[in-house]
Design a protein around this motif. Structure first.
Motif, PDB file in Angstrom:
ATOM      1  N   ALA A  49      62.014 -25.122 -28.697  1.00  0.00           N
ATOM      2  CA  ALA A  49      63.235 -25.236 -29.502  1.00  0.00           C
ATOM      3  C   ALA A  49      63.561 -23.910 -30.171  1.00  0.00           C
ATOM      4  CB  ALA A  49      63.066 -26.337 -30.552  1.00  0.00           C
ATOM      5  N   VAL A  50      62.565 -23.293 -30.760  1.00  0.00           N
ATOM      6  CA  VAL A  50      62.792 -22.020 -31.447  1.00  0.00           C
ATOM      7  C   VAL A  50      63.218 -20.950 -30.453  1.00  0.00           C
ATOM      8  CG1 VAL A  50      61.696 -20.167 -32.741  1.00  0.00           C
ATOM      9  CG2 VAL A  50      61.221 -22.530 -33.337  1.00  0.00           C
ATOM     10  N   SER A  74      64.791 -21.374 -27.625  1.00  0.00           N
ATOM     11  CA  SER A  74      66.155 -21.591 -27.130  1.00  0.00           C
ATOM     12  C   SER A  74      67.195 -21.214 -28.176  1.00  0.00           C
ATOM     13  CB  SER A  74      66.328 -23.049 -26.706  1.00  0.00           C
ATOM     14  OG  SER A  74      66.374 -23.889 -27.841  1.00  0.00           O
ATOM     15  N   ILE A  75      66.817 -21.286 -29.436  1.00  0.00           N
ATOM     16  CA  ILE A  75      67.767 -20.939 -30.499  1.00  0.00           C
ATOM     17  C   ILE A  75      67.792 -19.450 -30.776  1.00  0.00           C
ATOM     18  CG2 ILE A  75      68.100 -21.082 -33.005  1.00  0.00           C
ATOM     19  CD1 ILE A  75      67.387 -24.019 -32.820  1.00  0.00           C
ATOM     20  N   THR A  76      66.624 -18.856 -30.785  1.00  0.00           N
ATOM     21  CA  THR A  76      66.561 -17.448 -31.203  1.00  0.00           C
ATOM     22  C   THR A  76      66.874 -16.488 -30.067  1.00  0.00           C
ATOM     23  OG1 THR A  76      64.189 -17.405 -30.768  1.00  0.00           O
ATOM     24  CG2 THR A  76      64.879 -17.930 -32.994  1.00  0.00           C
ATOM     25  N   LYS A  77      66.806 -16.999 -28.843  1.00  0.00           N
ATOM     26  CA  LYS A  77      67.153 -16.123 -27.729  1.00  0.00           C
ATOM     27  C   LYS A  77      68.646 -15.829 -27.784  1.00  0.00           C
ATOM     28  CE  LYS A  77      65.447 -17.454 -23.844  1.00  0.00           C
ATOM     29  NZ  LYS A  77      65.403 -18.325 -22.665  1.00  0.00           N
ATOM     30  N   PRO A  78      69.030 -14.561 -27.903  1.00  0.00           N
ATOM     31  CA  PRO A  78      70.458 -14.246 -28.006  1.00  0.00           C
ATOM     32  C   PRO A  78      71.199 -14.670 -26.755  1.00  0.00           C
ATOM     33  CG  PRO A  78      69.140 -12.256 -27.724  1.00  0.00           C
ATOM     34  CD  PRO A  78      68.194 -13.372 -27.954  1.00  0.00           C
ATOM     35  N   ILE A 120      60.416 -22.672 -40.322  1.00  0.00           N
ATOM     36  CA  ILE A 120      61.072 -22.025 -39.187  1.00  0.00           C
ATOM     37  C   ILE A 120      62.580 -22.221 -39.239  1.00  0.00           C
ATOM     38  CG2 ILE A 120      59.064 -22.264 -37.691  1.00  0.00           C
ATOM     39  CD1 ILE A 120      60.807 -24.458 -36.272  1.00  0.00           C
ATOM     40  N   TYR A 170      64.532 -19.066 -40.071  1.00  0.00           N
ATOM     41  CA  TYR A 170      64.565 -18.206 -38.898  1.00  0.00           C
ATOM     42  C   TYR A 170      65.616 -18.694 -37.892  1.00  0.00           C
ATOM     43  CZ  TYR A 170      62.658 -15.792 -34.733  1.00  0.00           C
ATOM     44  OH  TYR A 170      62.487 -15.039 -33.612  1.00  0.00           O
ATOM     45  N   CYS A 171      65.630 -19.995 -37.646  1.00  0.00           N
ATOM     46  CA  CYS A 171      66.572 -20.557 -36.679  1.00  0.00           C
ATOM     47  C   CYS A 171      68.023 -20.406 -37.135  1.00  0.00           C
ATOM     48  CB  CYS A 171      66.255 -22.035 -36.446  1.00  0.00           C
ATOM     49  SG  CYS A 171      64.729 -22.305 -35.515  1.00  0.00           S
ATOM     50  N   SER A 229      69.182 -16.911 -36.877  1.00  0.00           N
ATOM     51  CA  SER A 229      69.364 -16.559 -35.465  1.00  0.00           C
ATOM     52  C   SER A 229      70.674 -17.109 -34.920  1.00  0.00           C
ATOM     53  CB  SER A 229      68.203 -17.090 -34.635  1.00  0.00           C
ATOM     54  OG  SER A 229      67.013 -16.414 -34.966  1.00  0.00           O
ATOM     55  N   ILE A 230      70.974 -18.335 -35.297  1.00  0.00           N
ATOM     56  CA  ILE A 230      72.228 -18.946 -34.837  1.00  0.00           C
ATOM     57  C   ILE A 230      73.421 -18.119 -35.316  1.00  0.00           C
ATOM     58  CG2 ILE A 230      73.755 -20.934 -35.196  1.00  0.00           C
ATOM     59  CD1 ILE A 230      71.192 -22.678 -35.227  1.00  0.00           C
ATOM     60  N   ASN A 235      74.548 -14.854 -33.555  1.00  0.00           N
ATOM     61  CA  ASN A 235      75.431 -14.929 -32.396  1.00  0.00           C
ATOM     62  C   ASN A 235      76.892 -15.090 -32.825  1.00  0.00           C
ATOM     63  OD1 ASN A 235      73.317 -14.797 -30.499  1.00  0.00           O
ATOM     64  ND2 ASN A 235      72.874 -16.951 -30.831  1.00  0.00           N
ATOM     65  N   ALA A 243      69.033 -28.375 -29.796  1.00  0.00           N
ATOM     66  CA  ALA A 243      67.738 -27.768 -29.467  1.00  0.00           C
ATOM     67  C   ALA A 243      66.596 -28.713 -29.830  1.00  0.00           C
ATOM     68  CB  ALA A 243      67.582 -26.444 -30.186  1.00  0.00           C
ATOM     69  N   LYS A 244      66.920 -29.956 -30.144  1.00  0.00           N
ATOM     70  CA  LYS A 244      65.927 -30.985 -30.489  1.00  0.00           C
ATOM     71  C   LYS A 244      65.220 -30.701 -31.809  1.00  0.00           C
ATOM     72  CE  LYS A 244      66.311 -33.266 -26.492  1.00  0.00           C
ATOM     73  NZ  LYS A 244      67.528 -32.496 -26.120  1.00  0.00           N
ATOM     74  N   LEU A 245      65.882 -29.932 -32.653  1.00  0.00           N
ATOM     75  CA  LEU A 245      65.350 -29.716 -33.998  1.00  0.00           C
ATOM     76  C   LEU A 245      66.127 -30.610 -34.951  1.00  0.00           C
ATOM     77  CD1 LEU A 245      64.788 -25.879 -34.435  1.00  0.00           C
ATOM     78  CD2 LEU A 245      63.090 -27.672 -34.613  1.00  0.00           C
ATOM     79  N   TRP A 271      56.753 -14.960 -36.515  1.00  0.00           N
ATOM     80  CA  TRP A 271      56.695 -16.091 -35.592  1.00  0.00           C
ATOM     81  C   TRP A 271      55.809 -15.768 -34.395  1.00  0.00           C
ATOM     82  CZ3 TRP A 271      56.849 -20.986 -34.978  1.00  0.00           C
ATOM     83  CH2 TRP A 271      57.147 -21.585 -33.754  1.00  0.00           C
TER      84      TRP A 271
END
Lengths: 113, 113
Positions: free
Chosen positions: A101-102, A104-108, B14, B17-18, B21-22, B25, B40-42, B95
DNA sequence: AACAGTACCTTGTATAGCATAGTATATTGT
DNA sequence: ACAATATACTATGCTATACAAGGTACTGTT
């Protein structure tokens, strides 16, 4: 909102998983577990680990036996139970899901490649 | 000591961080961020995200502007600040370190290969 | 004007980990 | 035998995060 505090927060919740995993390899007493965690750069202190071990024991995931020491008071050697082993596999899945999950979110994202 | 509680504990720490990150973008408002996390299932709820956004804003990692909506009340669009971007890179390192630490502990050892 | 939908905010609760201090046992020195 | 030291375990109070639940405010529809 300093980085040290955030690190501490990230550590929370994975300690159970780590401790159970350590005990899956070998039985150990508190000081040994502490040492293993420190070697892996997971800073933890006594005041954290003892209550955690008691909690895991009360939940039936661990059991302990007393063993004499060559010097100093006897030690509580903790061993993982069947229930503990089952719990580990659940924690392992949870940890993998979280990592995914992390990621998929943090990947730009390429908003307009 | 049920698995759901442990999952929630692992999630802790986390989320900052998420969310940062969101916003790296695209700018977004609370409901959009919530949607992204859910995809992202969070699993996160409103009561979690609003205080968190305010905390990040007060720490200077985020800023916001009001924007009119086509229907309904205006929205608070959050954008990441320079300080926020710097913080993200620190969180990224943290992380990765944590992932490495957990991996080194949970990987079963060959006690007598 | 009343209602539904959207968006934001606040208060109280539970839990994990930390800091600190305290208790108990065994060895060592006098 | 007694005190001092080291080792190991235990207990109490504090802080921070996330959650549950309820509340406020704005817009468009009937």
């Amino acid at each position: 909102m300093n980085i040290e505090n955030t690190k501490a927060q990230m550590r929370k919740g994975i300690l159970e998983y780590c401790i159970l995993s350590i005990l899956q390899n070998n039985d150990a007493y508190a000081a040994e577990i502490l040492e293993t965690l420190k070697n892996a750069k997971l800073i933890v202190v006594e005041g954290t680990i003892y209550p955690l071990l008691t909690r895991l024991k009360n939940a039936g995931l661990l059991q302990y036996r007393w063993e004499e020491s060559t010097g100093g008071p006897p030690r509580k050697y903790y061993a993982i139970t069947t229930a503990g082993k089952a719990f580990i596999s659940e924690l392992s899945t949870t940890w993998k899901d979280l990592q995914y999950a992390v990621e998929s979110i943090t990947k730009p994202k390429n908003t307009a490649s």
